[in-house]
Scaffold this motif. Sequence first.
Motif, short mmCIF file in Angstrom:
data_model
loop_
_atom_site.label_atom_id
_atom_site.label_comp_id
_atom_site.label_asym_id
_atom_site.label_seq_id
_atom_site.Cartn_x
_atom_site.Cartn_y
_atom_site.Cartn_z
N UNK A 81 0.62 -1.43 0.08
CA UNK A 81 -0.08 -0.13 0.14
C UNK A 81 0.77 1.08 0.09
N UNK A 82 1.02 2.55 -0.88
CA UNK A 82 1.09 2.99 -0.87
C UNK A 82 0.63 4.50 -0.09
N UNK A 83 1.56 4.70 1.16
CA UNK A 83 0.94 5.12 2.51
C UNK A 83 1.96 6.85 2.53
N UNK A 84 1.26 7.73 2.64
CA UNK A 84 1.56 9.15 3.44
C UNK A 84 1.91 9.22 4.56
N UNK A 85 2.35 9.89 5.10
CA UNK A 85 3.01 10.30 6.93
C UNK A 85 2.70 11.63 6.70
N UNK A 86 2.07 12.44 7.37
CA UNK A 86 2.30 13.65 8.16
C UNK A 86 2.15 13.61 9.67
N UNK A 124 9.50 2.90 2.63
CA UNK A 124 9.02 3.36 1.20
C UNK A 124 8.00 3.85 1.25
N UNK A 125 7.66 4.70 2.27
CA UNK A 125 6.89 6.11 2.02
C UNK A 125 7.25 7.61 1.97
N UNK A 126 6.12 7.22 0.58
CA UNK A 126 6.84 8.42 -0.74
C UNK A 126 6.99 9.45 -0.37
N UNK A 127 6.25 10.12 1.12
CA UNK A 127 6.31 11.95 1.34
C UNK A 127 6.58 11.00 2.69
N UNK A 128 7.42 11.78 3.75
CA UNK A 128 6.98 12.26 5.52
C UNK A 128 6.66 13.81 5.06
N UNK A 129 5.93 14.17 5.29
CA UNK A 129 5.49 15.42 5.54
C UNK A 129 5.28 16.20 7.46
N UNK A 158 -1.15 7.95 7.21
CA UNK A 158 -0.09 8.10 8.92
C UNK A 158 -0.15 9.62 9.65
N UNK A 159 -1.07 9.69 10.16
CA UNK A 159 -1.45 10.98 10.93
C UNK A 159 -0.63 11.25 11.58
N UNK A 160 0.58 11.79 12.92
CA UNK A 160 0.65 11.64 13.73
C UNK A 160 1.62 12.99 14.60
N UNK A 161 1.40 12.52 15.54
CA UNK A 161 2.35 14.11 16.45
C UNK A 161 2.60 13.30 18.17
N UNK A 162 4.00 14.83 18.21
CA UNK A 162 5.06 14.14 19.00
C UNK A 162 5.56 15.14 19.15
N UNK A 163 5.92 15.72 20.80
CA UNK A 163 7.07 16.33 21.80
C UNK A 163 7.61 16.11 22.71
N UNK A 164 8.46 16.21 23.17
CA UNK A 164 9.73 16.01 24.04
C UNK A 164 9.83 17.58 24.60
N UNK A 165 9.88 17.80 25.98
CA UNK A 165 10.33 18.88 26.44
C UNK A 165 11.48 19.62 25.95
N UNK A 166 12.06 21.17 25.89
CA UNK A 166 12.76 21.77 25.23
C UNK A 166 13.04 22.96 25.93
N UNK A 167 14.31 23.22 26.98
CA UNK A 167 14.95 23.82 27.35
C UNK A 167 13.94 25.70 27.19
N UNK A 168 14.06 25.50 26.05
CA UNK A 168 13.78 26.99 25.37
C UNK A 168 12.30 27.51 25.87
N UNK A 169 11.46 26.37 25.91
CA UNK A 169 10.15 26.59 25.65
C UNK A 169 9.70 26.88 27.45
#
Lengths: 372, 299
Positions: A81-86, A124-129, A158-169
Motif C-alpha cells: 500500500x502507498x502510505x503518506x505520513x504527516x 517505502x513511504x513516498x512522502x513524510x511531511x 498516517x497522521x502523527x504528533x510528537x513532542x518532548x520538553x525543550x529548555x527554550x520552551x
Amino acid sequence: MAVAITGYDLVSCLGSTRQTFDALLAGQAGVSPLRFHTPAVGVGHGYQILDGVAEAPGRAASWLADCVATAVRRAGLSDRQRVSVVIGTGLRDLRAVERWSADDRSLDPSDIDFTEAVRRVLPDAPEVLNLVNACAASGHALAVGQDILVAGDVDAVVVAGVDATTESMLAMIGRVASGITTALRPFDRDRTGVLLGEGAVAVVLEPAGHARGAAAGVLGVGLSCDAAHETAPDPIGIRAAIQDAHDRAGVRPADIDLVITHGTGTALNDPTEAKVLAEVFAGISPGPIVTGVKGAIGHTSGAAALMSLVFAIEALRVGLVPPIAGLHDPIPEARGLRLVSGAPVPLRGRVAQINSFGFGGVNAVAVLEVNG
Amino acid sequence: MTGAVVTSSVVYSPGPEFDEPQLAAVTRTPVVAPEQAHTLLGRKGLLGKDRATRLALCAVHHALTSPSGHPDRSLPEPDGPVAVVVTSRYGVAKSVCDVVTEVRAGSARDVSPLQIPNVSSNVVASTIAIRHGMTGPNLTTCGGVGNGFDALRLALLLLSSRRAARAVLVGVEPADEVTRRLLTMEARPGTPARDVAVCLVLDPADRSQGTYVYPVERKRATAALAGLRLVAPVVAEPAVLRLERSVGRVHGTLDLVHLAVGAAWVDASADHTAYVSGDCGNGWRASTVLTASPPERPR
C-alpha cells in the motif's frame, strides 16, 4: 468526505493508550518534578515520560517510531500500500540543538525533524511531511492527512504528533509565569498556568469505503488563523475554525455529543475557549459533555490534538467520559458548560469535537464519529 | 489533485548581485539588510523580530506588490481566506540557542519578552499572517532537502480542498552564525553564506492568470540532484541551473528558489517550460513542471 480511522497508538506520561485512558477515568495526573532542567528555567514540574535516568538523545523520535509502527500494525497496512505520513510537532527535536549549542553534545542535523525516524519504520513511504504548527500541529496534520486521502493519491495516511520538553520552551513558560505551577488545572479558578507534557501519537486514516470494521471516522477538520496576536487566543479565529469543522463535517452544533477542549490552564486560553463554546452551543439543551486531558497528561504541544482525538474515540466506545484532572471550581465563563470534574460521566453518543489552538493563532478543530 | 497558477515569484537575498541572469530576474529592489527591514516595511510590527522573519516579510512584500515580470500588474483580489505555507529549517535555531544561553547564565527572567514568539518554529508564518490579515490555514514545514516540494504540496492541497483562495508560499533561511554552523556540519561544500528568502503567490487555476504549476510527483531515483531545467523550443539545449552555488543548499528554500526562477522563465514566453526537481533523501526524488497554461484536463 469522511475517512476511516483504522488504527492508532500513543504513549504519554501515564503510559500506553489503555493505561492512559484508565488513568484518565481514575482522575490521575502524571505530573512530576522536572528531571533534566535547571531551576533557572522558572518551571519545576512537567508531565514527563520517565524513560531513563539520563536524558537520552532522540527520545521524541523513538516514541514516534514506536507509535507509528504499532498503529500501522493495528490497521493491518501491507507493504504494497502507498502510505503518506504527516507529522505534527511543536518543538521538533530542537532539544538536540540546545544540547549541541549549550552542552557541546554531538548533533546530526538530520535528526532535527522526524523524517528519518519514520523512514526506519516505513521505508517505502513516498512522502513524510513535518508540520511545525505549535500546539495545534497534529490537528493540522489531521486536516492535511484527510485532504491527501480525499485527493486520492495514496491508499492510507498516517497522521502523527510528537513532542518532548525543550529548555527554550520551558524558559518561555517560566518567563511569563506569575508564580509556581505544580499542576495544570484546566478551567479552574485557581489555575496557575500551563505545564509541558511529553508523548507521541499515531493514527491511521484510510478511505471510508475500503475500511471495514473501523473504530471511528473523521468527518471533517476545520482550520483557521487568527492573524491577530502572536500569543493571545482570538475568539473570532477560534470560532471560524469550529464553524469550518462543522461545515466540512456536515454537522450542526446540536449533533455534537462530546467536546474535548484545548484547555491549557492558562489565564487567557480557558476563558476565551469557554466563552466561544458557550456561544457555539447556546440554546442547545442539554448541550455536549465537555472535558479535557491536559490536567492528566500535561500540554503535549504538537501531539495534543491527536491525543485528544484518541481519548474521544475511547470515551465514546466505552460510553464513559473522563473528568478533567485538577478541575474543582470552574471559572465563571465555563458555568454554562457541562464540564466533567471529579468522576467520569456516562455518555451515549457518537460524535465528538476536538479543539486545538496554537501559538501564532493557528487553530484546528476536528469532528469525529464512532461506529456501531 | 490539481495544480495552481503562480501569479508572483520573488527571491529576496541581501548581498552581492547574482551571476545568473535568470535568478537576477526574480529579485526586486530595494533589497535591504534584515536590520534595515523597516526602511522597506515601516517600523510597525518589526520590534524584536528575528532575522528569518524580517527576510520573509520583505520577500512577501515584494511578491504582493510587484508580480514577477509584470511590475505594473497587480494581483487580483482573492475571493476567500489566504493561506500561508512556510518552509524554514533553521529560522528559529539562533533564538533557541540564545535563550538557552541566557537562562544558563542567569534565569528565564533575563530573557526579553520580545524573544518569546521567536522560539516557536512557526513564528515566520504567523507573523506574515498577522501583518497581512491572512486568516486561512497557516502551515510551517521544516523537513530537510526537498522540503520545498513538501511546502508546494501543502499549498496545492489547501487550494484544491478549498481551504484557501490563495496560498502565499515562502522559504527562508537566515545566514546567522548558528545556521552557518549547522549548514557547515551538513557538509555542504561550496555553500555560500547569505540570507535567502523566496515567496511565490499561488492562485486556483480557474481564478487567475499566471504560470501553471503541476502537482508534485515523487519517484524512486538514484543520485537525484536539486535543479531546474529551462526549455525553449528555439534553443536546442535546455539551460540547466543548480542554484545552490548561488544561494546555498538551503533545504526547502533552495527548491522554492528553483520554482520561482522557473515560474518567471515560463512567464516570459508562452512556449517556455520549466522542470524542477529535488532530492528528498532516502532515494526519493520530487519534481514538478511549470507551463504557460493549464493542461486541458487536470492530471
